[in-house]
Design a protein around this motif. Sequence first.
Motif, PDB file in Angstrom:
ATOM      1  N   PHE A 149      67.996  31.350  40.639  1.00 39.88           N
ATOM      2  CA  PHE A 149      67.309  32.460  39.445  1.00 39.88           C
ATOM      3  C   PHE A 149      66.249  31.430  38.442  1.00 39.88           C
ATOM      4  O   PHE A 149      65.119  31.710  38.179  1.00 39.88           O
ATOM      5  CB  PHE A 149      68.032  33.517  38.807  1.00 39.88           C
ATOM      6  CG  PHE A 149      67.444  34.281  37.856  1.00 39.88           C
ATOM      7  CD1 PHE A 149      67.048  35.488  38.490  1.00 39.88           C
ATOM      8  CD2 PHE A 149      66.960  34.247  36.834  1.00 39.88           C
ATOM      9  CE1 PHE A 149      66.279  36.434  37.953  1.00 39.88           C
ATOM     10  CE2 PHE A 149      66.347  35.044  35.972  1.00 39.88           C
ATOM     11  CZ  PHE A 149      66.031  36.454  36.844  1.00 39.88           C
ATOM     12  N   ILE A 150      66.931  30.515  37.888  1.00 34.35           N
ATOM     13  CA  ILE A 150      66.553  29.761  36.597  1.00 34.35           C
ATOM     14  C   ILE A 150      65.151  28.929  37.370  1.00 34.35           C
ATOM     15  O   ILE A 150      64.108  28.939  36.942  1.00 34.35           O
ATOM     16  CB  ILE A 150      67.325  28.629  36.099  1.00 34.35           C
ATOM     17  CG1 ILE A 150      68.275  29.517  35.312  1.00 34.35           C
ATOM     18  CG2 ILE A 150      66.572  27.709  35.286  1.00 34.35           C
ATOM     19  CD1 ILE A 150      69.358  28.705  34.621  1.00 34.35           C
ATOM     20  N   ALA A 151      65.324  28.114  38.325  1.00 34.62           N
ATOM     21  CA  ALA A 151      64.373  27.497  39.378  1.00 34.62           C
ATOM     22  C   ALA A 151      63.252  28.535  39.473  1.00 34.62           C
ATOM     23  O   ALA A 151      62.017  27.898  39.440  1.00 34.62           O
ATOM     24  CB  ALA A 151      64.798  26.790  40.600  1.00 34.62           C
ATOM     25  N   MET A 152      63.426  29.587  39.865  1.00 33.67           N
ATOM     26  CA  MET A 152      62.340  30.635  40.369  1.00 33.67           C
ATOM     27  C   MET A 152      61.578  31.102  39.075  1.00 33.67           C
ATOM     28  O   MET A 152      60.357  31.659  39.271  1.00 33.67           O
ATOM     29  CB  MET A 152      63.012  31.783  41.397  1.00 33.67           C
ATOM     30  CG  MET A 152      63.638  31.239  42.299  1.00 33.67           C
ATOM     31  SD  MET A 152      64.833  32.284  43.211  1.00 33.67           S
ATOM     32  CE  MET A 152      63.581  33.592  43.759  1.00 33.67           C
ATOM     33  N   HIS A 153      62.149  31.098  37.882  1.00 30.92           N
ATOM     34  CA  HIS A 153      61.680  31.462  36.741  1.00 30.92           C
ATOM     35  C   HIS A 153      61.716  30.441  35.609  1.00 30.92           C
ATOM     36  O   HIS A 153      62.036  30.614  34.450  1.00 30.92           O
ATOM     37  CB  HIS A 153      62.390  32.888  36.163  1.00 30.92           C
ATOM     38  CG  HIS A 153      62.452  33.800  37.333  1.00 30.92           C
ATOM     39  ND1 HIS A 153      63.452  33.957  38.242  1.00 30.92           N
ATOM     40  CD2 HIS A 153      61.564  34.922  37.642  1.00 30.92           C
ATOM     41  CE1 HIS A 153      63.290  34.929  38.992  1.00 30.92           C
ATOM     42  NE2 HIS A 153      62.132  35.598  38.915  1.00 30.92           N
ATOM     43  N   ARG A 154      61.333  29.261  35.768  1.00 31.25           N
ATOM     44  CA  ARG A 154      61.807  28.093  35.364  1.00 31.25           C
ATOM     45  C   ARG A 154      61.073  28.123  33.717  1.00 31.25           C
ATOM     46  O   ARG A 154      61.639  27.937  32.849  1.00 31.25           O
ATOM     47  CB  ARG A 154      61.226  26.885  35.842  1.00 31.25           C
ATOM     48  CG  ARG A 154      61.353  25.587  34.856  1.00 31.25           C
ATOM     49  CD  ARG A 154      62.817  25.170  34.711  1.00 31.25           C
ATOM     50  NE  ARG A 154      63.023  24.291  33.897  1.00 31.25           N
ATOM     51  CZ  ARG A 154      63.118  24.213  32.447  1.00 31.25           C
ATOM     52  NH1 ARG A 154      62.763  25.308  31.878  1.00 31.25           N
ATOM     53  NH2 ARG A 154      63.467  23.299  31.864  1.00 31.25           N
ATOM     54  N   ALA A 155      59.781  28.837  33.684  1.00 25.16           N
ATOM     55  CA  ALA A 155      59.061  28.886  32.360  1.00 25.16           C
ATOM     56  C   ALA A 155      59.938  29.526  31.411  1.00 25.16           C
ATOM     57  O   ALA A 155      59.803  29.635  30.213  1.00 25.16           O
ATOM     58  CB  ALA A 155      57.594  29.339  32.510  1.00 25.16           C
ATOM     59  N   ARG A 156      60.685  30.570  32.054  1.00 18.56           N
ATOM     60  CA  ARG A 156      61.282  31.513  31.047  1.00 18.56           C
ATOM     61  C   ARG A 156      62.670  31.088  30.417  1.00 18.56           C
ATOM     62  O   ARG A 156      63.384  31.572  29.664  1.00 18.56           O
ATOM     63  CB  ARG A 156      61.741  32.804  31.894  1.00 18.56           C
ATOM     64  CG  ARG A 156      60.539  33.469  32.399  1.00 18.56           C
ATOM     65  CD  ARG A 156      59.832  34.314  31.304  1.00 18.56           C
ATOM     66  NE  ARG A 156      60.492  35.532  31.102  1.00 18.56           N
ATOM     67  CZ  ARG A 156      60.510  36.875  31.690  1.00 18.56           C
ATOM     68  NH1 ARG A 156      59.586  36.588  32.890  1.00 18.56           N
ATOM     69  NH2 ARG A 156      61.157  37.834  31.441  1.00 18.56           N
ATOM     70  N   PHE A 157      63.165  29.704  30.879  1.00 21.23           N
ATOM     71  CA  PHE A 157      64.220  29.102  30.340  1.00 21.23           C
ATOM     72  C   PHE A 157      64.183  27.725  29.358  1.00 21.23           C
ATOM     73  O   PHE A 157      63.286  27.009  29.981  1.00 21.23           O
ATOM     74  CB  PHE A 157      65.234  29.033  31.552  1.00 21.23           C
ATOM     75  CG  PHE A 157      65.760  30.181  32.224  1.00 21.23           C
ATOM     76  CD1 PHE A 157      67.073  30.766  31.655  1.00 21.23           C
ATOM     77  CD2 PHE A 157      64.921  30.816  32.969  1.00 21.23           C
ATOM     78  CE1 PHE A 157      67.523  31.948  32.148  1.00 21.23           C
ATOM     79  CE2 PHE A 157      65.504  32.099  33.777  1.00 21.23           C
ATOM     80  CZ  PHE A 157      66.709  32.580  33.087  1.00 21.23           C
ATOM     81  N   ALA A 158      64.998  27.666  28.450  1.00 18.48           N
ATOM     82  CA  ALA A 158      64.821  26.321  27.697  1.00 18.48           C
ATOM     83  C   ALA A 158      65.281  25.258  28.501  1.00 18.48           C
ATOM     84  O   ALA A 158      65.683  25.194  29.854  1.00 18.48           O
ATOM     85  CB  ALA A 158      65.858  26.552  26.481  1.00 18.48           C
ATOM     86  N   ASP A 159      65.028  23.894  27.817  1.00 17.09           N
ATOM     87  CA  ASP A 159      65.053  22.672  28.635  1.00 17.09           C
ATOM     88  C   ASP A 159      66.592  22.285  28.506  1.00 17.09           C
ATOM     89  O   ASP A 159      66.875  21.198  29.423  1.00 17.09           O
ATOM     90  CB  ASP A 159      64.252  21.502  28.004  1.00 17.09           C
ATOM     91  CG  ASP A 159      62.706  21.837  28.164  1.00 17.09           C
ATOM     92  OD1 ASP A 159      62.297  22.693  29.186  1.00 17.09           O
ATOM     93  OD2 ASP A 159      61.799  21.564  27.335  1.00 17.09           O
ATOM     94  N   LYS A 160      67.428  22.972  27.848  1.00 20.33           N
ATOM     95  CA  LYS A 160      68.886  22.596  27.799  1.00 20.33           C
ATOM     96  C   LYS A 160      69.610  23.817  28.453  1.00 20.33           C
ATOM     97  O   LYS A 160      69.193  24.912  27.810  1.00 20.33           O
ATOM     98  CB  LYS A 160      69.257  21.915  26.507  1.00 20.33           C
ATOM     99  CG  LYS A 160      70.739  21.771  26.248  1.00 20.33           C
ATOM    100  CD  LYS A 160      71.232  21.348  24.909  1.00 20.33           C
ATOM    101  CE  LYS A 160      70.548  19.952  24.811  1.00 20.33           C
ATOM    102  NZ  LYS A 160      70.974  19.375  23.114  1.00 20.33           N
TER     103      LYS A 160
END
Length: 342
Positions: A149-160
Amino acid sequence: MTFRLRAARPGDLEHLYEMAKLTGGGFTNLPPDRKALSAKLDAAAKAFANTSNDLTAEQFVLVLENHETGAVRGTSQLMTQVGQRWPFYSYRLNTLTQYSKELDRTVRAEMLSLVTDLEGAAEVGGLFLHPNERAGGLGLLLARSRYLFIAMHRARFADKVLAELRGIIDERGGSPFWDGVAGRFFGMNFQEADYFNAINGNQFIADLMPKHPVYVAMLDDDARSVIGVPHPTGRAAMRMLENEGFSYEGYVDIFDGGPTMIARTDEVASVKNSVRAVVEDVDLAEGERAILATGRLETFRACYGARALSGDAETGFTIAIDSAAADALDVGEGDEVWSVAR
């Protein structure tokens, strides 16, 4: 029998509530309180409905359902950026070294310092699998689908990204760490404090917790022995996190002393190794076992399946998947599927 992950809906409230009653305490992200759970589902609905790619403080809730019966048997959560509404507190375990010339002696003292170092990180949490379903790799599916889910919406999640593991809870439902540290200042037991935190947030920690470091040597044996130790039921989860590239860096939960695991988002194995591909066949007979996912935001779905990849990163990938997975994901030829090897 096929299980799949999907976005949670307001109608899942009773399912979440029934599972929350089975947690046994210490699950701040899954309190047995309908009002709090309803608020989580409302927040998730807003996050799923937001189609922008801006990084803001949001919370997504996923549920694991039996594709044939529709029964909800597990849940997990993702927070895009913690510490934005109120401070995200942790204890940091560090060492103070002092030397006396007159005694010719070096003394090293471990200390717990109240910090907000992890503010701004993403978080994966709230993972719970119904006790009757703890076989067949469903816990792994729940955990690793979050990274797709994070990979598919990467811009929505922080870098850590961080993951808090539940600490040691005794047979009475109490916490030796809480009793030895924070409980001395708050006049409430662990269950009361944990429940209050789940419902109201941890601002009361900022209001009442002493800001000076706590010397570990001054704690009783019971409290010292559980610092950074996961609950027995969380040991497998800790190993899974380590396999994904998370590490323990001395941060512990302020309530039960459980370890906080940390990783760079792009270095999480299931994010880094995920593959985006176009479906070319939905009737694969044999292939590599994988976690497959499709959709965006509220249409997200994930399940186990067989895959056969073709192509490369430069020209693009195509994928063949088995018919059961195609049915669970509701995809056909020409649709997009993300995957990562199991």
